[in-house]
Design a protein around this motif. Structure first.
Motif, PDB file in Angstrom:
ATOM      1  N   LEU A  31       0.752  -1.173  -0.064  1.00  0.00           N
ATOM      2  CA  LEU A  31      -0.138   0.237  -0.030  1.00  0.00           C
ATOM      3  C   LEU A  31       0.949   1.263   0.014  1.00  0.00           C
ATOM      4  O   LEU A  31       0.610   2.224  -0.475  1.00  0.00           O
ATOM      5  N   ALA A  32       1.985   1.068   0.659  1.00  0.00           N
ATOM      6  CA  ALA A  32       2.826   2.551   0.785  1.00  0.00           C
ATOM      7  C   ALA A  32       3.683   2.734  -0.452  1.00  0.00           C
ATOM      8  O   ALA A  32       4.018   3.874  -0.884  1.00  0.00           O
ATOM      9  N   THR A  33       3.718   1.560  -1.563  1.00  0.00           N
ATOM     10  CA  THR A  33       4.551   1.801  -2.658  1.00  0.00           C
ATOM     11  C   THR A  33       3.733   1.685  -3.976  1.00  0.00           C
ATOM     12  O   THR A  33       3.965   1.490  -4.869  1.00  0.00           O
ATOM     13  N   ASN A  34       2.254   1.568  -3.784  1.00  0.00           N
ATOM     14  CA  ASN A  34       1.461   1.219  -4.560  1.00  0.00           C
ATOM     15  C   ASN A  34       1.460   2.241  -6.082  1.00  0.00           C
ATOM     16  O   ASN A  34       1.265   3.431  -5.691  1.00  0.00           O
TER      17      ASN A  34
ATOM     18  N   CYS B  75       1.604   2.509 -10.669  1.00  0.00           N
ATOM     19  CA  CYS B  75       1.585   1.648 -11.845  1.00  0.00           C
ATOM     20  C   CYS B  75       2.838   0.700 -12.199  1.00  0.00           C
ATOM     21  O   CYS B  75       2.718  -0.183 -13.153  1.00  0.00           O
ATOM     22  N   VAL B  76       4.152   0.916 -11.558  1.00  0.00           N
ATOM     23  CA  VAL B  76       5.337   0.184 -11.817  1.00  0.00           C
ATOM     24  C   VAL B  76       5.074  -1.078 -10.868  1.00  0.00           C
ATOM     25  O   VAL B  76       4.817  -0.978  -9.798  1.00  0.00           O
ATOM     26  N   ARG B  77       5.320  -2.278 -11.542  1.00  0.00           N
ATOM     27  CA  ARG B  77       5.371  -3.487 -10.718  1.00  0.00           C
ATOM     28  C   ARG B  77       6.738  -3.390 -10.118  1.00  0.00           C
ATOM     29  O   ARG B  77       7.975  -3.445 -10.266  1.00  0.00           O
ATOM     30  N   THR B  78       6.354  -3.607  -8.565  1.00  0.00           N
ATOM     31  CA  THR B  78       7.561  -3.606  -7.562  1.00  0.00           C
ATOM     32  C   THR B  78       7.610  -5.000  -6.758  1.00  0.00           C
ATOM     33  O   THR B  78       6.355  -5.639  -6.491  1.00  0.00           O
ATOM     34  N   SER B  79       8.440  -5.410  -6.461  1.00  0.00           N
ATOM     35  CA  SER B  79       8.701  -6.622  -5.713  1.00  0.00           C
ATOM     36  C   SER B  79       8.279  -6.263  -3.889  1.00  0.00           C
ATOM     37  O   SER B  79       8.725  -5.394  -3.424  1.00  0.00           O
ATOM     38  N   ASN B  80       7.637  -7.301  -3.524  1.00  0.00           N
ATOM     39  CA  ASN B  80       7.089  -7.265  -2.173  1.00  0.00           C
ATOM     40  C   ASN B  80       7.719  -8.165  -1.250  1.00  0.00           C
ATOM     41  O   ASN B  80       7.284  -8.628  -0.157  1.00  0.00           O
ATOM     42  N   LYS B  81       8.929  -8.712  -1.788  1.00  0.00           N
ATOM     43  CA  LYS B  81       9.688  -9.715  -0.893  1.00  0.00           C
ATOM     44  C   LYS B  81      10.386  -8.963   0.154  1.00  0.00           C
ATOM     45  O   LYS B  81      10.927  -8.045  -0.142  1.00  0.00           O
TER      46      LYS B  81
ATOM     47  N   TYR C 102       8.021   1.630   6.210  1.00  0.00           N
ATOM     48  CA  TYR C 102       6.550   1.887   5.328  1.00  0.00           C
ATOM     49  C   TYR C 102       5.321   2.031   6.123  1.00  0.00           C
ATOM     50  O   TYR C 102       4.511   2.767   5.164  1.00  0.00           O
ATOM     51  N   LYS C 103       5.260   1.840   7.171  1.00  0.00           N
ATOM     52  CA  LYS C 103       3.787   2.188   7.873  1.00  0.00           C
ATOM     53  C   LYS C 103       3.876   3.471   7.737  1.00  0.00           C
ATOM     54  O   LYS C 103       2.425   3.933   7.725  1.00  0.00           O
ATOM     55  N   PRO C 104       4.490   4.630   8.266  1.00  0.00           N
ATOM     56  CA  PRO C 104       4.316   5.807   8.422  1.00  0.00           C
ATOM     57  C   PRO C 104       3.899   6.352   6.981  1.00  0.00           C
ATOM     58  O   PRO C 104       3.123   7.403   6.758  1.00  0.00           O
ATOM     59  N   LYS C 105       4.535   5.742   5.959  1.00  0.00           N
ATOM     60  CA  LYS C 105       4.380   6.369   4.458  1.00  0.00           C
ATOM     61  C   LYS C 105       2.928   5.923   4.191  1.00  0.00           C
ATOM     62  O   LYS C 105       2.089   6.676   3.448  1.00  0.00           O
ATOM     63  N   MET C 106       2.401   4.672   4.599  1.00  0.00           N
ATOM     64  CA  MET C 106       1.062   4.369   4.277  1.00  0.00           C
ATOM     65  C   MET C 106      -0.006   5.062   4.962  1.00  0.00           C
ATOM     66  O   MET C 106      -0.983   5.656   4.316  1.00  0.00           O
TER      67      MET C 106
ATOM     68  N   ASN D 247      -2.682   8.067   3.229  1.00  0.00           N
ATOM     69  CA  ASN D 247      -4.275   7.796   3.437  1.00  0.00           C
ATOM     70  C   ASN D 247      -4.656   6.526   2.852  1.00  0.00           C
ATOM     71  O   ASN D 247      -5.610   6.297   2.363  1.00  0.00           O
ATOM     72  N   GLN D 248      -3.655   5.567   3.006  1.00  0.00           N
ATOM     73  CA  GLN D 248      -4.211   4.151   3.039  1.00  0.00           C
ATOM     74  C   GLN D 248      -4.317   3.354   4.054  1.00  0.00           C
ATOM     75  O   GLN D 248      -4.846   2.014   4.112  1.00  0.00           O
ATOM     76  N   GLU D 249      -4.322   3.919   5.228  1.00  0.00           N
ATOM     77  CA  GLU D 249      -4.500   3.006   6.664  1.00  0.00           C
ATOM     78  C   GLU D 249      -5.961   2.438   6.717  1.00  0.00           C
ATOM     79  O   GLU D 249      -6.124   1.441   7.275  1.00  0.00           O
ATOM     80  N   GLU D 250      -6.958   3.376   6.286  1.00  0.00           N
ATOM     81  CA  GLU D 250      -8.381   2.684   6.425  1.00  0.00           C
ATOM     82  C   GLU D 250      -8.584   1.432   5.478  1.00  0.00           C
ATOM     83  O   GLU D 250      -9.216   0.643   5.890  1.00  0.00           O
ATOM     84  N   ILE D 251      -7.913   1.671   4.240  1.00  0.00           N
ATOM     85  CA  ILE D 251      -7.972   0.434   3.360  1.00  0.00           C
ATOM     86  C   ILE D 251      -7.362  -0.598   3.949  1.00  0.00           C
ATOM     87  O   ILE D 251      -7.854  -1.959   3.879  1.00  0.00           O
ATOM     88  N   TYR D 252      -6.197  -0.518   4.497  1.00  0.00           N
ATOM     89  CA  TYR D 252      -5.425  -1.550   5.163  1.00  0.00           C
ATOM     90  C   TYR D 252      -6.388  -2.250   6.341  1.00  0.00           C
ATOM     91  O   TYR D 252      -6.304  -3.468   6.449  1.00  0.00           O
ATOM     92  N   GLU D 253      -6.885  -1.429   7.259  1.00  0.00           N
ATOM     93  CA  GLU D 253      -7.676  -1.930   8.355  1.00  0.00           C
ATOM     94  C   GLU D 253      -8.917  -2.499   8.083  1.00  0.00           C
ATOM     95  O   GLU D 253      -9.447  -3.629   8.718  1.00  0.00           O
ATOM     96  N   THR D 254      -9.648  -1.760   6.865  1.00  0.00           N
ATOM     97  CA  THR D 254     -11.063  -2.158   6.816  1.00  0.00           C
ATOM     98  C   THR D 254     -11.151  -3.270   5.602  1.00  0.00           C
ATOM     99  O   THR D 254     -12.247  -3.841   5.389  1.00  0.00           O
ATOM    100  N   ILE D 255     -10.258  -3.344   4.477  1.00  0.00           N
ATOM    101  CA  ILE D 255     -10.325  -4.228   3.468  1.00  0.00           C
ATOM    102  C   ILE D 255      -9.378  -5.384   3.595  1.00  0.00           C
ATOM    103  O   ILE D 255      -9.725  -6.547   3.402  1.00  0.00           O
ATOM    104  N   PHE D 256      -8.102  -4.843   3.736  1.00  0.00           N
ATOM    105  CA  PHE D 256      -6.965  -5.809   3.166  1.00  0.00           C
ATOM    106  C   PHE D 256      -6.914  -6.733   4.589  1.00  0.00           C
ATOM    107  O   PHE D 256      -6.835  -8.148   4.313  1.00  0.00           O
ATOM    108  N   LYS D 257      -7.075  -6.243   5.726  1.00  0.00           N
ATOM    109  CA  LYS D 257      -6.700  -7.194   6.833  1.00  0.00           C
ATOM    110  C   LYS D 257      -8.139  -8.158   7.063  1.00  0.00           C
ATOM    111  O   LYS D 257      -8.002  -9.268   7.306  1.00  0.00           O
ATOM    112  N   PRO D 258      -9.171  -7.747   7.115  1.00  0.00           N
ATOM    113  CA  PRO D 258     -10.524  -8.443   7.009  1.00  0.00           C
ATOM    114  C   PRO D 258     -10.244  -9.777   5.866  1.00  0.00           C
ATOM    115  O   PRO D 258     -10.629 -10.880   6.061  1.00  0.00           O
TER     116      PRO D 258
END
Length: 292
Positions: A52-55, A57-63, A109-113, A117-128
């Protein structure tokens, strides 16, 4: 432990841990739900956070090792596929670096997320959704191995018929003759004394080879190149073959294309799906289960 557990890709780790620590067998739904309650009480996933912090159009690695490269360097161990091959002291050191790398990714990356303004998406969509995904992976898809065996037999018969349709085509025979003559010249050029004849070339047209199929369709038959691969080569996938079949071409060419299309479809299922079905986990109720 009542604090926040920090994972990198919890959908893998919690999936394995719940099955090993909380479930008696594949059908232990009570253990599954209790394991979910314990393992996913309070948690963060640095893979989701970094995504979410690096989202973009460029494909990035999340490893983890890529995200933490600047902090931990390249600490990968070649034998990691089987931890029993690694001396305990090296394994413990590896695990420690893994944990520290995860903490580094979280703090970076959490402060950047949150800033993006991606924290709500993280908490309400991604985690559930992650919790649902882990439960789906552990529940599995029921598989009837008798039906799998029946389907495999039908597909193998269809594949043989498709191969026969291709190999008995006069157009393929013409191409094979040219193909073998070209190989003869190439191999003869590498020899200083021995003289080869056409009978020395045992190679035949391989309808599973994209390069040979492309050469047959576009060079030998002269069909138009209507699509290309990501590398710029003429495409021979199912979609392209279907489009070519719908064009105004000779019946002999259409027959070969139909054979190639049927072969492509059956081989895809036989090579990618059937082996996975056959490895499904046996349940105590007579069914087998395909798990994530």
């Amino acid at each position: 432990y009542q604090g926040t557990l920090i994972f990198h890709n919890i959908a893998f780790d919690a999936y394995i841990l719940i099955y090993q620590l909380f479930m008696k067998d594949q059908l232990d739904t009570e253990g599954l739900l209790y394991g979910l309650e314990v393992m996913l009480k309070k948690w963060d996933d640095t893979k989701l956070i970094a995504y979410l912090a690096t989202n973009s159009c460029v494909r990035t690695s999340n490893k983890l090792k890529v995200l933490a490269q600047e902090y931990a360097g390249n600490y990968a161990l070649e034998e990691i596929e089987d931890v029993s091959n690694i001396p305990v002291h090296k394994l413990l050191e590896y695990n420690l670096v893994d944990c520290l790398a995860t903490w580094f990714v979280l703090t970076k990356y959490k402060p950047k997320m949150i800033q993006d303004n991606q924290e709500e998406i993280y908490e309400t969509i991604f985690k559930p959704a992650t919790k649902d995904i882990i439960q789906m992976q552990l529940t599995g898809l029921p598989i009837d191995l008798e039906k799998v065996a029946e389907a495999k037999a039908i597909l193998e018969k269809d594949k043989e018929e498709a191969l026969k349709q291709i190999r008995t085509s006069p157009l393929v025979h013409q191409y094979e003759n040219i193909f073998r003559q070209d190989l003869l010249k190439i191999r003869q050029a590498k020899l200083k004394r021995k003289q080869l004849v056409l009978d020395d070339i045992k190679d035949t047209f391989n309808p599973m080879s994209p390069s040979q199929v492309a050469d047959f369709l576009y060079t030998h038959l002269g069909l138009p190149v209507i699509a290309k691969t990501d590398k710029g080569n003429p495409a021979v996938n199912s979609e392209t073959l279907s489009t070519l079949i719908g064009m105004d071409i000779a019946p002999e060419a259409k027959s070969v294309l139909n054979g190639l299309l049927e072969l492509s479809k059956t081989e895809k299922i036989l090579s990618a799906f059937i082996p996975a079905f056959e490895k499904a986990i046996p349940g105590s109720n007579g069914w087998h289960y395909l798990c994530g």
